[in-house]
Design an enzyme around this catalytic site. Structure first.
Site, short mmCIF file in Angstrom:
data_model
loop_
_atom_site.label_atom_id
_atom_site.label_comp_id
_atom_site.label_asym_id
_atom_site.label_seq_id
_atom_site.Cartn_x
_atom_site.Cartn_y
_atom_site.Cartn_z
N GLU A 1 8.36 -15.05 -11.33
CA GLU A 1 7.61 -13.90 -10.81
C GLU A 1 7.13 -12.97 -11.93
O GLU A 1 6.10 -12.33 -11.78
CB GLU A 1 8.36 -13.16 -9.71
CG GLU A 1 9.62 -12.43 -10.11
CD GLU A 1 10.31 -11.75 -8.92
OE1 GLU A 1 9.66 -11.48 -7.91
OE2 GLU A 1 11.52 -11.51 -9.02
N HIS B 1 17.83 -37.06 -7.42
CA HIS B 1 17.04 -37.43 -6.24
C HIS B 1 15.59 -37.00 -6.39
O HIS B 1 14.90 -36.83 -5.38
CB HIS B 1 17.67 -36.83 -4.98
CG HIS B 1 19.07 -37.32 -4.74
ND1 HIS B 1 19.32 -38.62 -4.37
CD2 HIS B 1 20.26 -36.72 -4.85
CE1 HIS B 1 20.64 -38.79 -4.24
NE2 HIS B 1 21.23 -37.65 -4.54
N LYS C 1 13.20 -15.17 -10.55
CA LYS C 1 13.02 -14.05 -11.49
C LYS C 1 12.06 -14.45 -12.60
O LYS C 1 11.14 -13.73 -12.95
CB LYS C 1 14.39 -13.70 -12.06
CG LYS C 1 14.66 -12.32 -12.47
CD LYS C 1 15.26 -11.46 -11.40
CE LYS C 1 14.33 -11.30 -10.24
NZ LYS C 1 14.87 -10.80 -9.06
N LYS D 1 6.53 -4.63 -4.24
CA LYS D 1 7.95 -4.33 -4.22
C LYS D 1 8.49 -4.37 -2.80
O LYS D 1 9.55 -4.90 -2.54
CB LYS D 1 8.17 -2.94 -4.83
CG LYS D 1 9.61 -2.48 -4.87
CD LYS D 1 10.40 -3.25 -5.89
CE LYS D 1 11.85 -2.88 -5.94
NZ LYS D 1 12.65 -3.97 -6.54
N GLU E 1 17.85 -17.89 -7.89
CA GLU E 1 17.46 -16.52 -8.26
C GLU E 1 16.91 -16.48 -9.69
O GLU E 1 15.93 -15.79 -9.97
CB GLU E 1 18.67 -15.58 -8.09
CG GLU E 1 18.53 -14.18 -8.67
CD GLU E 1 17.41 -13.33 -8.07
OE1 GLU E 1 16.76 -13.78 -7.12
OE2 GLU E 1 17.18 -12.24 -8.59
N TRP F 1 -2.79 -2.82 -1.68
CA TRP F 1 -2.41 -4.20 -1.96
C TRP F 1 -3.20 -5.03 -0.96
O TRP F 1 -2.96 -4.98 0.25
CB TRP F 1 -0.90 -4.40 -1.77
CG TRP F 1 -0.40 -5.72 -2.24
CD1 TRP F 1 -0.04 -6.05 -3.51
CD2 TRP F 1 -0.16 -6.88 -1.44
NE1 TRP F 1 0.40 -7.35 -3.55
CE2 TRP F 1 0.34 -7.89 -2.29
CE3 TRP F 1 -0.32 -7.17 -0.08
CZ2 TRP F 1 0.69 -9.16 -1.84
CZ3 TRP F 1 0.02 -8.44 0.38
CH2 TRP F 1 0.51 -9.41 -0.51
N ASN G 1 -1.48 1.96 5.61
CA ASN G 1 -0.58 0.92 5.12
C ASN G 1 -0.18 0.09 6.32
O ASN G 1 0.27 0.64 7.32
CB ASN G 1 0.65 1.58 4.47
CG ASN G 1 1.74 0.59 4.12
OD1 ASN G 1 1.50 -0.61 4.05
ND2 ASN G 1 2.94 1.08 3.90
N GLY G 2 -0.38 -1.23 6.27
CA GLY G 2 -0.04 -2.07 7.41
C GLY G 2 -1.21 -2.97 7.77
O GLY G 2 -2.12 -3.16 6.95
N ARG H 1 5.19 -0.10 -5.99
CA ARG H 1 5.16 -0.91 -4.77
C ARG H 1 4.23 -2.11 -4.92
O ARG H 1 4.29 -3.03 -4.10
CB ARG H 1 4.69 -0.05 -3.60
CG ARG H 1 5.65 1.06 -3.27
CD ARG H 1 4.99 2.12 -2.44
NE ARG H 1 4.77 1.71 -1.06
CZ ARG H 1 5.53 2.10 -0.04
NH1 ARG H 1 6.57 2.85 -0.25
NH2 ARG H 1 5.25 1.72 1.18
N CYS I 1 0.82 -1.21 0.00
CA CYS I 1 0.00 0.00 0.00
C CYS I 1 0.85 1.26 0.00
O CYS I 1 1.90 1.31 0.65
CB CYS I 1 -0.89 0.02 1.22
SG CYS I 1 -1.96 -1.41 1.33
#
Ligand code: G6P
Length: 606
Positions: free
Chosen positions: A485, A501, A482, A601, A478, A74, A98-99, A27, A2
């Site tokens: 996402e 395995h 990447k 973000k 990574e 968000w 926000n929170g 964000r 947010c």
């Protein structure tokens, strides 16, 4: 996550609010809204989806007035619907948040016992309704806001706007960052300096527990104990608040391309002109610790994974590593002779911050590697090392990752020097290797056209595997992160030796296997695993150097060749193809590269 903005202006507030919300889009969000005061009366407009939907709505149903608040949401509590979008409002107050208000159920019950019903699924609505209750009890707005804030548990950055109070915003911060912007006869509130970048470069950051009464004349700040306090006003460099794509199609492309420049800037900060390591004084005494704990989330966690190899192999320092969301609840004992290092681009990731506070409570020395130097994680650290990557806007972290690695690499070399685990000549060679990085990354970027071509094939796949061994294993992780996402293709990474395995069962001609293997001491081992894939009809994309391509290129689907590099620093260079393949696969699939669905973000809730 947010984003918050508030304006006490001298012109129409709505366009300023929408513009500032645009600067917070990076964000991550799924709905947006604003509220303004038009001749003292509160008006609200909210819309689901991208900001353009809110702008469209404002064309047909404009909001006038010079004072207002805005929000990108968000979703946490409740789906991304218009009803759940902020601002939330009582009859005479509107609030953006926000929170997470953790006691919102109790607050709801309290309100309900007084006959006040809620109409949304959000935790934030209870804040607006509680404040309205206090206003109804004849409390003046400042007191009503203070009384409301005092009842809240959890994390919040809040901004209140009151009917008939065109010269007042109340802002409060606990757990989520918030900044006050100073203009000429105007004042602003924003989640960060980027939000206010077009409005002002004079910023006051609120501290934990602060409440601010903002008027056009200035700001009065009270700390958690209710004492009036002064917080410094800082001038933010233009570049820090700049959010343009500089001619690139996406922020991610721009940030990938910026890497040689920002890495050179970081090198200039951490190495002297003579090429020695220069850390801020006083820095950590690595001879006084027997263990280093590395904690982070997401891409920053993979940077920690690489650093573990460096600290252990070069500095012979045992490293414990964990994702912050696990570390914080695992309650690990922290021996006296240990330090904890937290890596975070934003410096605001809720789990990383909580993990830091846990380690601090255990008496550990706290270091951090951060991009945002004004962030909570930087402020709560004994030593905060900046990565100097500049604003990173693309949700998928790129330049922050390579800059994190560079700082961690320099730190590992310093640890080795202090602990006497490296001789002068080897240290000098590795330092030389670090200095060569910006140039090598620049050369590495020349593989872009090849990555773009190969990515057309990757975009057809449903599943993709990444393999790596040793220092390249975290890079495989990574690379998979990447790719998944931003392209939404299922991708997984394995340590090459783990292939047989389990994951080898997935291998067939439809599953591309991306092998990251510079010609280093483990190359032959990785190539054996690659052969096992090819023997089963697997389609291998080998990312290696000229020597590696010559030895093992035959029979692969594709080979991408990078310049030769000091193997210690190969993870930094090999981040480039990981980024470019993800980027071009996402572009080929037509996804929203910079703001992929469901992602944020800066993850300021746990
Ligand atoms: C989110 C972002 C990632 C980032 C992670 C950790 O998931 O989308 O790009 O790596 O958070 O963020 P931090 O700011 O702590 O590095």
């Amino acid at each position: 996550m947010c984003g918050i903005v508030g304006v006490l202006g001298t012109h129409e507030a709505a366009p300023l609010l929408v513009e500032a919300l645009g600067r917070l889009e990076y964000r991550g969000y799924d709905s947006a809204g604003i509220a303004t005061l038009d001749e003292g009366r509160l008006g609200r407009r909210r819309a689901v989806g991208k900001l353009v939907n809110l702008s469209d709505k404002l064309v047909h149903e404009p909001l006038r007035g010079h004072s207002g608040i805005g929000h990108t949401r968000w979703a946490t509590h409740g789906a991304p619907t218009e009803a759940n979008a902020h601002p939330h409002a009582g009859a005479r107050v509107a609030v953006v948040h926000n929170g997470i208000i953790e006691n919102y159920r109790e607050l709801r019950e309290e309100l309900s016992a007084r006959g006040i019903g809620t109409s949304t699924d959000t935790d934030t609505e209870t804040v607006a309704l509680l404040c309205q209750l206090y206003l109804d009890q004849q409390m003046p707005p400042r007191e009503a806001a203070a009384a409301t804030i005092a009842k809240l548990e959890g994390a919040y950055a809040l901004c209140f706007l009151f009917e008939d109070e065109p010269d007042l915003l109340i802002a409060a911060r606990k757990g989520s960052p918030l900044a006050i912007g100073h203009g000429e006869g105007e004042m602003f509130v924003g989640s960060d300096a980027i939000a206010l970048g077009n409005l002002t470069d004079r910023i006051t950051y609120l501290d934990e527990g602060d409440r601010a009464e903002v008027t056009r004349a200035g700001v009065v700040i009270f700390d958690a104990q209710g004492r009036e306090v002064t917080r410094p006003e800082k001038r933010i460099a233009q570049a820090a608040a700049q959010v343009d794509k500089a001619g690139h199609k996406h922020f991610m492309a721009k940030e990938i391309a910026e890497q040689p420049r920002v890495l050179a800037a970081a090198l200039g900060h951490y190495l002297t002109p003579e090429g020695r390591i220069a850390l801020p004084e006083p820095c950590i005494d690595f001879t006084a610790i027997d263990r280093l704990t590395l904690v982070a989330c997401g891409t920053a966690f993979y940077a920690c994974n690489v650093a573990k190899y460096w600290f252990e192999q070069v500095a012979r320092l045992p490293v414990e590593i964990d994702v912050a969301s696990e570390f914080r609840y695992r309650e690990p004992p922290m021996p006296a002779r240990s330090a904890a290092l937290f890596v975070s681009q934003s410096g605001e990731t809720a789990d990383t911050l909580a993990a830091l506070r846990y380690a601090k409570g255990q008496g550990a020395q706290i270091l951090s590697v951060v991009n945002v130097t004004e962030s909570s994680i930087a402020r709560d650290s004994d030593i905060a090392l900046p990565i100097l990557a500049g604003a990173e806007i693309g949700v998928a972290s790129t330049k922050a990752f390579t800059c994190q690695l560079l700082v961690l690499g320099a730190l590992a070399l310093e640890a080795a020097r202090q602990r006497g685990t490296i001789d002068e000549a080897t240290l000098a060679a590795h330092l030389q290797g670090l200095r060569a990085l910006p140039g090598l990354i620049d050369q590495g970027l020349s593989i872009e056209a090849e990555c773009q071509r190969v990515s057309r094939g990757l975009a057809e796949a449903r599943d993709i595997l990444f393999l790596g061994r040793g220092r390249m294993y975290p890079l495989a992780l990574e690379g998979a992160l990447k790719l998944k996402e931003i392209s939404y293709i299922h991708a997984e990474a394995y340590a090459s030796g783990e292939l047989k395995h389990g994951p080898i069962a997935l291998v067939d001609e439809h599953v591309p296997v991306i092998v990251m293997a510079p010609h280093d001491e483990l190359f032959d081992k990785t190539v054996s695993n690659m052969q096992e894939v090819m023997a089963r009809g697997g389609k291998v994309l080998l990312i290696t150097d000229t020597k590696g391509a010559r030895i093992a290129g035959d029979g692969t689907w594709e080979v991408i060749t990078l310049p030769e590099i000091d193997p210690l620093w190969a993870p930094i260079l090999y981040a480039v193809p990981a980024q470019l393949l993800a980027y071009h696969t996402a572009v080929a699939k037509g996804t929203d590269v910079d703001q992929p669905r469901n992602l944020a973000k800066s993850v300021t809730v746990e």
